[in-house]
Design a protein around this motif. Structure first.
Motif, PDB file in Angstrom:
ATOM      1  N   ALA A  60      38.495  52.536  -7.960  1.00  0.00           N
ATOM      2  CA  ALA A  60      37.106  52.354  -7.547  1.00  0.00           C
ATOM      3  C   ALA A  60      36.410  53.682  -7.250  1.00  0.00           C
ATOM      4  O   ALA A  60      35.187  53.734  -7.168  1.00  0.00           O
ATOM      5  CB  ALA A  60      37.047  51.445  -6.319  1.00  0.00           C
ATOM      6  N   LEU A  61      37.172  54.775  -7.116  1.00  0.00           N
ATOM      7  CA  LEU A  61      36.539  56.064  -6.772  1.00  0.00           C
ATOM      8  C   LEU A  61      35.923  56.803  -7.967  1.00  0.00           C
ATOM      9  O   LEU A  61      34.870  57.430  -7.762  1.00  0.00           O
ATOM     10  CB  LEU A  61      37.551  56.956  -6.037  1.00  0.00           C
ATOM     11  CG  LEU A  61      37.831  56.528  -4.586  1.00  0.00           C
ATOM     12  CD1 LEU A  61      38.967  57.324  -3.984  1.00  0.00           C
ATOM     13  CD2 LEU A  61      36.592  56.626  -3.737  1.00  0.00           C
ATOM     14  N   PRO A  62      36.360  56.887  -9.167  1.00  0.00           N
ATOM     15  CA  PRO A  62      37.709  56.721  -9.698  1.00  0.00           C
ATOM     16  C   PRO A  62      38.509  58.026  -9.600  1.00  0.00           C
ATOM     17  O   PRO A  62      37.993  59.111  -9.872  1.00  0.00           O
ATOM     18  CB  PRO A  62      37.468  56.354 -11.163  1.00  0.00           C
ATOM     19  CG  PRO A  62      36.193  57.072 -11.512  1.00  0.00           C
ATOM     20  CD  PRO A  62      35.378  57.121 -10.231  1.00  0.00           C
ATOM     21  N   VAL A  63      39.790  57.870  -9.229  1.00  0.00           N
ATOM     22  CA  VAL A  63      40.724  58.983  -9.114  1.00  0.00           C
ATOM     23  C   VAL A  63      42.086  58.457  -9.556  1.00  0.00           C
ATOM     24  O   VAL A  63      42.484  57.373  -9.142  1.00  0.00           O
ATOM     25  CB  VAL A  63      40.814  59.491  -7.656  1.00  0.00           C
ATOM     26  CG1 VAL A  63      41.926  60.504  -7.488  1.00  0.00           C
ATOM     27  CG2 VAL A  63      39.490  60.080  -7.206  1.00  0.00           C
ATOM     28  N   SER A  64      42.796  59.201 -10.382  1.00  0.00           N
ATOM     29  CA  SER A  64      44.129  58.769 -10.795  1.00  0.00           C
ATOM     30  C   SER A  64      45.112  58.965  -9.654  1.00  0.00           C
ATOM     31  O   SER A  64      44.883  59.776  -8.744  1.00  0.00           O
ATOM     32  CB  SER A  64      44.592  59.550 -12.026  1.00  0.00           C
ATOM     33  OG  SER A  64      44.886  60.888 -11.664  1.00  0.00           O
ATOM     34  N   ILE A  65      46.220  58.243  -9.704  1.00  0.00           N
ATOM     35  CA  ILE A  65      47.254  58.408  -8.681  1.00  0.00           C
ATOM     36  C   ILE A  65      47.776  59.839  -8.694  1.00  0.00           C
ATOM     37  O   ILE A  65      47.973  60.450  -7.642  1.00  0.00           O
ATOM     38  CB  ILE A  65      48.399  57.392  -8.880  1.00  0.00           C
ATOM     39  CG1 ILE A  65      47.929  56.011  -8.441  1.00  0.00           C
ATOM     40  CG2 ILE A  65      49.630  57.790  -8.085  1.00  0.00           C
ATOM     41  CD1 ILE A  65      48.961  54.929  -8.544  1.00  0.00           C
ATOM     42  N   SER A  66      47.983  60.392  -9.881  1.00  0.00           N
ATOM     43  CA  SER A  66      48.507  61.759  -9.946  1.00  0.00           C
ATOM     44  C   SER A  66      47.523  62.751  -9.336  1.00  0.00           C
ATOM     45  O   SER A  66      47.928  63.659  -8.602  1.00  0.00           O
ATOM     46  CB  SER A  66      48.873  62.141 -11.379  1.00  0.00           C
ATOM     47  OG  SER A  66      47.775  62.017 -12.235  1.00  0.00           O
ATOM     48  N   ALA A  67      46.220  62.589  -9.593  1.00  0.00           N
ATOM     49  CA  ALA A  67      45.229  63.486  -9.004  1.00  0.00           C
ATOM     50  C   ALA A  67      45.148  63.301  -7.492  1.00  0.00           C
ATOM     51  O   ALA A  67      44.962  64.263  -6.751  1.00  0.00           O
ATOM     52  CB  ALA A  67      43.862  63.253  -9.638  1.00  0.00           C
ATOM     53  N   SER A 123      50.064  49.062  -5.928  1.00  0.00           N
ATOM     54  CA  SER A 123      49.008  48.208  -6.460  1.00  0.00           C
ATOM     55  C   SER A 123      47.725  48.339  -5.640  1.00  0.00           C
ATOM     56  O   SER A 123      46.638  48.523  -6.185  1.00  0.00           O
ATOM     57  CB  SER A 123      49.472  46.750  -6.481  1.00  0.00           C
ATOM     58  OG  SER A 123      48.451  45.922  -6.960  1.00  0.00           O
ATOM     59  N   SER A 124      47.839  48.242  -4.315  1.00  0.00           N
ATOM     60  CA  SER A 124      46.655  48.348  -3.446  1.00  0.00           C
ATOM     61  C   SER A 124      46.015  49.722  -3.559  1.00  0.00           C
ATOM     62  O   SER A 124      44.799  49.845  -3.688  1.00  0.00           O
ATOM     63  CB  SER A 124      47.026  48.085  -1.986  1.00  0.00           C
ATOM     64  OG  SER A 124      47.444  46.767  -1.813  1.00  0.00           O
ATOM     65  N   LEU A 125      46.837  50.767  -3.489  1.00  0.00           N
ATOM     66  CA  LEU A 125      46.301  52.115  -3.576  1.00  0.00           C
ATOM     67  C   LEU A 125      45.635  52.333  -4.921  1.00  0.00           C
ATOM     68  O   LEU A 125      44.562  52.933  -5.008  1.00  0.00           O
ATOM     69  CB  LEU A 125      47.407  53.144  -3.348  1.00  0.00           C
ATOM     70  CG  LEU A 125      46.954  54.604  -3.337  1.00  0.00           C
ATOM     71  CD1 LEU A 125      45.921  54.867  -2.244  1.00  0.00           C
ATOM     72  CD2 LEU A 125      48.150  55.531  -3.173  1.00  0.00           C
ATOM     73  N   LYS A 126      46.234  51.837  -5.989  1.00  0.00           N
ATOM     74  CA  LYS A 126      45.676  52.016  -7.329  1.00  0.00           C
ATOM     75  C   LYS A 126      44.318  51.342  -7.451  1.00  0.00           C
ATOM     76  O   LYS A 126      43.391  51.908  -8.031  1.00  0.00           O
ATOM     77  CB  LYS A 126      46.652  51.456  -8.372  1.00  0.00           C
ATOM     78  CG  LYS A 126      46.183  51.699  -9.793  1.00  0.00           C
ATOM     79  CD  LYS A 126      46.247  53.186 -10.135  1.00  0.00           C
ATOM     80  CE  LYS A 126      45.887  53.459 -11.559  1.00  0.00           C
ATOM     81  NZ  LYS A 126      44.483  53.748 -11.767  1.00  0.00           N
ATOM     82  N   LYS A 127      44.166  50.142  -6.902  1.00  0.00           N
ATOM     83  CA  LYS A 127      42.869  49.445  -6.941  1.00  0.00           C
ATOM     84  C   LYS A 127      41.796  50.276  -6.251  1.00  0.00           C
ATOM     85  O   LYS A 127      40.676  50.404  -6.733  1.00  0.00           O
ATOM     86  CB  LYS A 127      42.973  48.081  -6.263  1.00  0.00           C
ATOM     87  CG  LYS A 127      43.642  47.026  -7.074  1.00  0.00           C
ATOM     88  CD  LYS A 127      43.658  45.718  -6.312  1.00  0.00           C
ATOM     89  CE  LYS A 127      44.342  44.632  -7.099  1.00  0.00           C
ATOM     90  NZ  LYS A 127      44.349  43.357  -6.374  1.00  0.00           N
ATOM     91  N   ILE A 128      42.157  50.841  -5.108  1.00  0.00           N
ATOM     92  CA  ILE A 128      41.201  51.641  -4.349  1.00  0.00           C
ATOM     93  C   ILE A 128      40.862  52.926  -5.100  1.00  0.00           C
ATOM     94  O   ILE A 128      39.693  53.306  -5.206  1.00  0.00           O
ATOM     95  CB  ILE A 128      41.755  51.938  -2.938  1.00  0.00           C
ATOM     96  CG1 ILE A 128      41.830  50.634  -2.137  1.00  0.00           C
ATOM     97  CG2 ILE A 128      40.896  52.967  -2.224  1.00  0.00           C
ATOM     98  CD1 ILE A 128      42.645  50.727  -0.863  1.00  0.00           C
TER      99      ILE A 128
END
Length: 195
Positions: free
Chosen positions: A58-65, A50-55
């Motif tokens: 904001a970049l925006p960058v997907s978790i997979s990327a 959850s925390s990593l996804k919020k950050i």
């Protein structure tokens, strides 16, 4: 949160600096504390999904990327268990197949939920569709207010824009193999994804 050898803090710092953002500005955009960004970049804490996804939103960058990095050779069809990329939060294990494959159009995950594990009290919502098959144990899945208890051999498939949550209320680990599309898990601005 990471597979062996993956530097979460270094990767986050690299992406933040590439976008010309200070830790404070990134924290403000992500609606997390400045110390959260700092501690993650120092690898002093293992961030929740959850925390990593919020950050990352904001970049925006997907978790997979974020976890993909660079593919060093042509795409290949086979992956050993040791090559799956861990994107879980230290409690939940979500191991992504072909994380570094360029132009991937779906995400396939090998998921493990220990007894008591929960994707979070906050319902998840993101673009796309997802489905999976329970391999072992039991999982309670809530989708748009409807609750289902699934066991080995049972399956699910739903529109990921509907509020949903995964919880293991049992006494044994639950193992799921799931797939979702698109592979980005969610658009920027959305909360914690379930693969």
């Amino acid at each position: 949160m990471t597979d062996e050898g993956f530097d979460v803090g270094g990767r986050l710092r690299q992406l933040r600096l590439a976008r010309g953002l200070s830790q404070r500005e990134l924290a403000k955009r992500a609606r997390v504390t400045n110390s959260t960004v700092s501690l993650i970049e120092q690898n002093s804490v293992s961030p929740s999904v959850s925390s990593l996804k919020k950050i990352l939103d904001a970049l925006p960058v997907s978790i997979s990327a974020f976890f993909a990095g660079e593919e060093t050779s042509h795409p290949r069809p086979f992956y050993r268990a040791s090559e799956l990329t861990e994107i879980g939060d230290g409690k939940l294990s979500w191991r992504l197949v072909a994380a570094r494959r360029p132009d991937r159009r779906m995400s396939i995950l090998h998921e493990r939920y220990p007894p008591g594990a929960d994707s979070g009290a906050e319902m998840l919502e993101h673009d796309g569709e997802e489905g999976g098959v329970v391999i072992a144990g039991q999982i309670e899945i809530t989708v748009n207010g409807e609750v289902g208890m699934l066991g080995a051999g049972d399956a699910y498939y739903f529109d990921s824009r509907l509020p949903h949550r995964f919880r293991n209320p049992g006494t044994e680990e639950c193992v799921i193999v799931s797939a979702s599309t698109p592979p980005t898990f969610s658009d920027a601005g959305q909360e914690l994804p379930h693969a």
